[in-house]
Design a protein around this motif. Sequence first.
Motif, PDB file in Angstrom:
ATOM      1  N   PRO A  23       0.905  -1.272   0.128  1.00  0.00           N
ATOM      2  CA  PRO A  23       0.009   0.073  -0.015  1.00  0.00           C
ATOM      3  C   PRO A  23       1.022   1.260  -0.020  1.00  0.00           C
ATOM      4  CG  PRO A  23      -0.144  -1.051   2.182  1.00  0.00           C
ATOM      5  CD  PRO A  23       0.673  -1.949   1.317  1.00  0.00           C
ATOM      6  N   ARG A  24       0.347   2.239  -0.390  1.00  0.00           N
ATOM      7  CA  ARG A  24       1.030   3.830  -0.449  1.00  0.00           C
ATOM      8  C   ARG A  24       0.401   4.440   0.567  1.00  0.00           C
ATOM      9  NH1 ARG A  24       0.586   6.949  -5.585  1.00  0.00           N
ATOM     10  NH2 ARG A  24      -1.797   6.796  -5.378  1.00  0.00           N
ATOM     11  N   ALA A  25       1.519   5.162   1.060  1.00  0.00           N
ATOM     12  CA  ALA A  25       1.084   6.011   2.177  1.00  0.00           C
ATOM     13  C   ALA A  25       0.081   7.028   1.970  1.00  0.00           C
ATOM     14  CB  ALA A  25       2.479   6.712   2.703  1.00  0.00           C
ATOM     15  N   GLU A  26      -0.182   7.532   0.796  1.00  0.00           N
ATOM     16  CA  GLU A  26      -1.293   8.322   0.507  1.00  0.00           C
ATOM     17  C   GLU A  26      -2.437   7.693  -0.179  1.00  0.00           C
ATOM     18  OE1 GLU A  26       1.688   8.290  -2.987  1.00  0.00           O
ATOM     19  OE2 GLU A  26       1.598   8.371  -0.877  1.00  0.00           O
ATOM     20  N   GLY A  43      -3.949   3.758  -1.618  1.00  0.00           N
ATOM     21  CA  GLY A  43      -3.876   2.993  -2.977  1.00  0.00           C
ATOM     22  C   GLY A  43      -2.807   2.068  -2.747  1.00  0.00           C
ATOM     23  N   PHE A  44      -2.388   1.320  -3.773  1.00  0.00           N
ATOM     24  CA  PHE A  44      -1.282   0.204  -3.911  1.00  0.00           C
ATOM     25  C   PHE A  44      -0.500   0.438  -4.967  1.00  0.00           C
ATOM     26  CE2 PHE A  44      -0.082  -4.046  -4.613  1.00  0.00           C
ATOM     27  CZ  PHE A  44      -0.082  -4.580  -3.430  1.00  0.00           C
ATOM     28  N   VAL A  45       0.865   0.175  -4.994  1.00  0.00           N
ATOM     29  CA  VAL A  45       1.886   0.406  -5.825  1.00  0.00           C
ATOM     30  C   VAL A  45       2.819  -0.898  -5.724  1.00  0.00           C
ATOM     31  CG1 VAL A  45       3.235   1.297  -3.999  1.00  0.00           C
ATOM     32  CG2 VAL A  45       3.846   1.751  -6.463  1.00  0.00           C
ATOM     33  N   VAL A  46       3.216  -1.297  -7.125  1.00  0.00           N
ATOM     34  CA  VAL A  46       4.061  -2.468  -7.522  1.00  0.00           C
ATOM     35  C   VAL A  46       5.337  -1.670  -8.119  1.00  0.00           C
ATOM     36  CG1 VAL A  46       4.418  -4.328  -9.026  1.00  0.00           C
ATOM     37  CG2 VAL A  46       2.128  -3.946  -7.787  1.00  0.00           C
ATOM     38  N   ARG A  47       6.281  -1.826  -7.539  1.00  0.00           N
ATOM     39  CA  ARG A  47       7.586  -1.258  -7.957  1.00  0.00           C
ATOM     40  C   ARG A  47       8.721  -2.288  -8.339  1.00  0.00           C
ATOM     41  NH1 ARG A  47       6.657   2.548  -3.732  1.00  0.00           N
ATOM     42  NH2 ARG A  47       6.220   4.292  -4.327  1.00  0.00           N
TER      43      ARG A  47
END
Length: 385
Positions: free
Chosen positions: A360-363, A365-369
Amino acid sequence: MPPFDETRFRLPRGVRADAVLAVGVFVLVALAEGQRLGHGGDSMSSPAASWLLMMAVCGALLCRRRYPVAVGWFTVVGTGAYYVLSAVDGPLVLVPIVALYAIAAQGGMQAAIAMAAAMVIGVGAGTLVAKSDVTGTAVFMLTGWLVAVVALGGVRHSRVAYAEEEARLRATEERLRIAREVHDVVGHNISMINVQAGAALHRLKKDPAQAEEALGAIKAGSRETLRELRATLGVLRQVDEEAPTAPAPGLARADELAASARLSGLRVRIERTGAERSLSAPVDLAAYRIVQESLTNAARHSGGGHVTIRLAYGDEGLTLAIEDDGRGAAARPAVVGGGSGIVGMTERARALGGELTAGPRAEGGFVVRARLPYGITAEPMERRD
């Protein structure tokens, strides 16, 4: 001069090789026996028994593949009896040596060592009792030969075992690769078809035009799924099929993935930074599959409306980030906890020497890096508009 045909000069294998060896050794021993008889030698107490032993020991080689240990002991005992009955120092000892090598090469080191020890002890005892012309040096040389033969057989067994283990590992890696391909291809397309079908049903009465567009995307997606599934099954069956005419999966088709995701209700934006490069096939495919799987997860689990795909071309590698504004990890417990999607993407990145993180993102949502090293020199290319 006609060309050399290797198939006409292949050495015999299997039972044929055993038959050739048995006949060859028998001929050599028979010639030695015949030469001794021609010179009027009479030191042999039982010529008939000697000839029977010669034939039995040589003929035993034909059964060494089915009964290696039994044939080995028979040749050791039969050869010892032959040298007791015959005054000829013929080459019959080659037969038990071949049997020893075969047993050691099949992994029977204990049996091979026991037979070699029995041969050395028998020769040494026979030399002391009969006071023959076999010296201690000859016994020492025989011991060295037997040790070398058993050691070579052991090395052969180790090499074969290593090759088999390597082949099993390659087969396992290939199965995992195919499993990832099937998951990424079929899973993504079926998931998008499911989402688009739901969108079409929702818009059927309110906006028939958009519903028709979603149904068209379902038709195209199902056709693409069938094509890629047939191609994968064709590789598994190892049959000759018509080569696929569609472009190979890669970042050049990222816009197609974005367009397919938009039909499911997502608003997708692609941002590219750095000097774009022509990627190697493994890196290009891995990047495509990571973007594909991330869009699938966003469409199924995020509950958001926006997805941003960031592609950063660095000096040493490609960095990807796929971000959505959904509900983060709470919306996708199966994917993060034990699903094969994130695991498959991570395996792809690690196989190329890269890394992948998802969460999860701090702001919100979700992120894949992911970071994928180029691996080979990638040539810069002109930026796409």
